[in-house]
Design a protein around this motif. Structure first.
Motif, mmCIF file in Angstrom:
data_model
loop_
_atom_site.group_PDB
_atom_site.id
_atom_site.type_symbol
_atom_site.label_atom_id
_atom_site.label_comp_id
_atom_site.label_asym_id
_atom_site.label_seq_id
_atom_site.Cartn_x
_atom_site.Cartn_y
_atom_site.Cartn_z
ATOM 1 N N UNK A 373 62.152 22.989 -3.218
ATOM 2 C CA UNK A 373 62.427 21.897 -2.296
ATOM 3 C C UNK A 373 61.167 21.061 -2.068
ATOM 4 N N UNK A 374 61.399 19.837 -1.600
ATOM 5 C CA UNK A 374 60.306 18.944 -1.226
ATOM 6 C C UNK A 374 60.825 17.970 -0.181
ATOM 7 N N UNK A 414 68.130 21.881 -7.910
ATOM 8 C CA UNK A 414 69.331 22.707 -7.942
ATOM 9 C C UNK A 414 69.309 23.699 -9.092
ATOM 10 N N UNK A 415 68.621 23.372 -10.173
ATOM 11 C CA UNK A 415 68.563 24.272 -11.323
ATOM 12 C C UNK A 415 67.846 25.575 -10.961
ATOM 13 N N UNK A 424 69.318 27.830 -16.951
ATOM 14 C CA UNK A 424 67.874 27.984 -16.810
ATOM 15 C C UNK A 424 67.100 26.960 -17.617
ATOM 16 N N UNK A 425 67.696 26.463 -18.735
ATOM 17 C CA UNK A 425 66.989 25.515 -19.593
ATOM 18 C C UNK A 425 67.280 24.071 -19.224
ATOM 19 N N UNK A 426 67.911 23.841 -18.095
ATOM 20 C CA UNK A 426 68.234 22.491 -17.670
ATOM 21 C C UNK A 426 67.675 22.237 -16.276
ATOM 22 N N UNK A 427 67.597 20.965 -15.937
ATOM 23 C CA UNK A 427 67.116 20.595 -14.620
ATOM 24 C C UNK A 427 68.109 19.694 -13.920
ATOM 25 N N UNK A 471 69.419 14.601 -13.855
ATOM 26 C CA UNK A 471 69.640 15.739 -14.745
ATOM 27 C C UNK A 471 68.647 15.680 -15.911
ATOM 28 N N UNK A 472 68.144 16.848 -16.289
ATOM 29 C CA UNK A 472 67.214 16.971 -17.400
ATOM 30 C C UNK A 472 67.768 17.995 -18.386
ATOM 31 N N UNK A 473 67.804 17.614 -19.661
ATOM 32 C CA UNK A 473 68.357 18.490 -20.703
ATOM 33 C C UNK A 473 67.251 18.864 -21.684
#
Length: 473
Positions: A373-374, A414-415, A424-427, A471-473
């Protein structure tokens, strides 16, 4: 057709779409204005481990080429029933080529063995760019240079001298025939609200932008000198203070509608006025048209200070606590509009050419974050702005008041919070942000071009909320 009708009960008549709305090209079809092509090419040669008598340096050489082409076209406007709304306007095309060559050398000024213990290094950065053109008006050489001296205990001094040449933005196309417009030029007509300084009245005026074929290139020299201090590891602190001095000749300034009205004595041809009506107690008639655009002013010199402060505590309750501050303050801003005119102090007695100039502005904030969190709060400060003499009567004051704004946000990874759900491999980051948290009202400004009567430093809606997912892939 009543524009303020109840749209749920009364729909527009068919004649509105057939005889009122103007379509570019024709109704129900895409309009092709012109073919525009751009080609960019670049060559770079670099050496990051260049061995020099003073130590290891870096060398970069390069060349750039750009070609912009705009084809000729005819702009047409019709009503929905196919009848002509305006006479077709033919625009000519143009092709521009630009070549430039540059070089940059980063290297120690002196060998390390020559330096005393309290000096860790003396680094220099030298560069130059040459722009080639068919005419001598645009061909130029712009050299730059900088130096940095690193002392022990995280202290450093730095300075630079940079030259720059800015040429008028080229107009890729122009009208082959200029029709009988309410103001000169070839652009679309707009109707902003202006404050007429000679009559003390506010009203709308037809305005059209026009190119200035007599523009000259702008030349600038900027000198800087500053200091940097960095200390700590768990408690990291960094501060920098820089003094910046800039001198310009033939500076390019955009005259909007209000600025052109304020500076009518310098460029009277840009305004047209109606004859003074009988019984009118004013000295001049109303403005019936304004031509906006870019002009050259003779000379400008400014001096300002830039201060940055950063603090980070990397072990604060399992996360990192950070604070930052940025401040820029002008101590001098002088301009001479024409070679024959007096120098004007744009900070205390502005003439209108330095629109929106503030003596002080700042940004600051703090945040705490860990891997999940931030949250944080950011703030912005816009200092009071001194108005030209022509705008003070309508304003009821000589200044626009200062303005403070605070924003807040909270975000979550959230990841990391739900690794099985997201992967685990996504953001997946979610952020909720509230801008203008205190819903602060913008300061009063009577001559605002929109006619709203406020100086809008941010979102005119006031407090706003936004929710974003990244989202990060």
């Amino acid at each position: 057709y009543h524009p303020l009708r109840d749209t749920q009960q009364l729909t527009p008549p068919d004649a509105f779409y057939d005889e009122v709305i103007v379509y570019r090209g024709s109704r129900g079809r895409f309009a092709k204005l012109a073919d525009y092509e751009t080609f960019d090419g670049a060559v770079r040669l670099t050496n990051q481990g260049l061995r020099l008598p003073t130590g290891l340096g870096a060398l970069a050489l390069g060349a750039d080429f750009r070609r912009n082409s705009l084809a000729a076209h005819t702009d047409t406007a019709t009503y929905g029933d196919g009848s002509t709304a305006e006479n077709p306007v033919a625009w000519s095309g143009r092709t521009l080529d630009r070549y430039s060559f540059f070089g940059e050398l980063q290297a120690p000024l002196l060998p390390a063995r020559w330096l005393p213990r309290w000096i860790r290094g003396v680094e220099t950065d030298l560069g130059a760019r040459y722009v080639a053109a068919d005419t001598a008006a645009e061909s130029n050489l712009a050299p730059v240079g900088g130096i940095k001296i690193d002392f022990a205990r995280g202290f450093a001094l730095r300075g630079s001298v940079a030259t720059a040449n800015r040429f008028p933005t080229p107009y890729m196309g122009q009208r082959t025939e200029v029709s009988d417009n309410p103001t000169p030029g070839g652009g679309p007509v707009e109707y902003p609200t202006i404050l007429d300084p000679l009559r003390g009245e506010s009203y709308t005026v037809p305005v059209r932008e026009a190119p200035n074929p007599d523009l000259r290139s702008e030349s600038a020299v900027t000198r800087t000198f500053g200091a940097i201090a960095e200390i700590g590891e768990v408690h990291r602190f960094r501060a920098s203070l820089d003094w910046v001095s800039t001198e310009k000749t033939n500076e390019q300034v955009y005259l909007d509608a209000q600025t052109a009205a304020d500076l009518e004595n310098f460029w009277p041809a840009r305004l047209t006025r109606a004859p003074l009506a009988g019984g009118d107690t004013h000295s001049v008639g109303r403005i019936t048209g304004i031509t906006t655009g870019v002009v050259n002013v003779a000379w400008r010199r400014s001096e300002n200070w830039n201060l940055t402060l950063d603090y980070a505590w990397s072990r604060c309750m399992g996360g990192t606590l950070e604070f930052f501050g940025r401040w820029i303050g002008y101590q001098r801003y002088e301009r001479r509009v024409l070679p024959s005119t007096e120098t004007v102090d744009e900070l205390e007695s502005p003439d209108g050419t330095a629109t929106g100039l503030l003596r002080n502005r700042a940004s600051f904030g703090g945040s705490w974050s860990n891997r999940i969190v931030a949250y944080g709060v950011d703030g912005r400060y816009f200092g009071p702005r001194t108005l030209p003499a022509a705008e003070r009567l309508a304003q009821g004051s000589s200044r626009v008041s200062a303005f403070w704004q605070f924003d807040a946000y909270v975000q979550c990874e959230l990841a990391r919070l739900f690794p099985r759900l997201v992967g685990a491999d996504r953001g997946l980051r979610a952020q909720l942000r509230v801008d203008n948290l205190l819903n602060s009202g913008f300061p009063h400004y009577a001559a605002d071009p929109s006619g709203a009567g406020i100086q809008c430093y941010g979102d005119w809606r006031g407090r706003t909320y936004s929710l974003s997912l990244t989202a990060t892939f």
